[in-house]
Design a protein around this motif. Structure first.
Motif, mmCIF file in Angstrom:
data_model
loop_
_atom_site.group_PDB
_atom_site.id
_atom_site.type_symbol
_atom_site.label_atom_id
_atom_site.label_comp_id
_atom_site.label_asym_id
_atom_site.label_seq_id
_atom_site.Cartn_x
_atom_site.Cartn_y
_atom_site.Cartn_z
ATOM 1 N N ASN A 1 24.784 -31.836 91.240
ATOM 2 C CA ASN A 1 23.862 -30.715 91.404
ATOM 3 C C ASN A 1 23.651 -29.985 90.084
ATOM 4 O O ASN A 1 22.528 -29.657 89.713
ATOM 5 C CB ASN A 1 24.393 -29.747 92.465
ATOM 6 N N SER A 2 24.715 -29.752 89.370
ATOM 7 C CA SER A 2 24.640 -29.048 88.100
ATOM 8 C C SER A 2 23.808 -29.836 87.081
ATOM 9 O O SER A 2 22.952 -29.267 86.396
ATOM 10 C CB SER A 2 26.046 -28.800 87.563
ATOM 11 N N THR B 1 21.561 -32.112 87.744
ATOM 12 C CA THR B 1 20.180 -32.143 88.228
ATOM 13 C C THR B 1 19.452 -30.856 87.876
ATOM 14 O O THR B 1 18.320 -30.883 87.363
ATOM 15 C CB THR B 1 20.143 -32.356 89.756
ATOM 16 N N GLU B 2 20.082 -29.728 88.114
ATOM 17 C CA GLU B 2 19.449 -28.448 87.806
ATOM 18 C C GLU B 2 19.263 -28.261 86.306
ATOM 19 O O GLU B 2 18.243 -27.744 85.866
ATOM 20 C CB GLU B 2 20.250 -27.302 88.420
ATOM 21 N N SER C 1 15.590 -27.775 84.475
ATOM 22 C CA SER C 1 15.243 -26.666 83.589
ATOM 23 C C SER C 1 14.877 -27.169 82.197
ATOM 24 O O SER C 1 13.988 -26.624 81.542
ATOM 25 C CB SER C 1 16.374 -25.642 83.516
ATOM 26 N N ILE D 1 18.894 -21.987 89.473
ATOM 27 C CA ILE D 1 19.640 -22.776 88.496
ATOM 28 C C ILE D 1 21.052 -22.228 88.444
ATOM 29 O O ILE D 1 21.261 -21.026 88.420
ATOM 30 C CB ILE D 1 18.991 -22.703 87.097
ATOM 31 N N CYS E 1 12.847 -21.397 90.395
ATOM 32 C CA CYS E 1 13.781 -22.344 91.010
ATOM 33 C C CYS E 1 15.207 -21.935 90.665
ATOM 34 O O CYS E 1 15.492 -21.582 89.523
ATOM 35 C CB CYS E 1 13.510 -23.755 90.520
#
Length: 98
Positions: A67-68, A70-71, A75, A47, A45
């Motif tokens: 977004n950051s 969430t990623e 992870s 990242i 995925c």
């Protein structure tokens, strides 16, 4: 309810969700014919890398920040699930059986 109490309650709920996800991922991985493939799918995925944006240079907009985060959380969940499943994580993103 006091704001600090709400934050504490939210953090506790998120922690419970993380633990549940870790347990589910461990169980599903254990039922796979190829557990390494199961974990590799998560590793694949995309990242956002730390070196792709310098937060000191510009103020990220809300969409980028969301977004950051969430990623990062994704992870983190995968890494914690790997540890719970007895898989050690390496700095280069690969995995080893513990």
């Amino acid at each position: 309810m006091h704001t600090d109490s709400k934050v504490l309650e939210l953090e506790a709920k998120l922690f419970a969700h993380r633990r549940l996800i870790q347990i589910l991922m461990k169980q599903v991985a254990g039922q796979q014919q190829d557990p390494a493939r199961f974990w590799a799918d998560f590793d694949a995925c995309p990242i956002v890398q730390d070196n792709q944006e310098d937060p000191g240079v510009m103020q990220p907009d809300i969409a980028f920040a969301y977004n950051s985060i969430t990623e990062f959380e994704f992870s983190r969940l995968v890494a914690e699930a790997k540890v719970a499943a007895g898989i050690s994580t390496r700095a280069n993103g690969g995995t080893d059986q513990a």
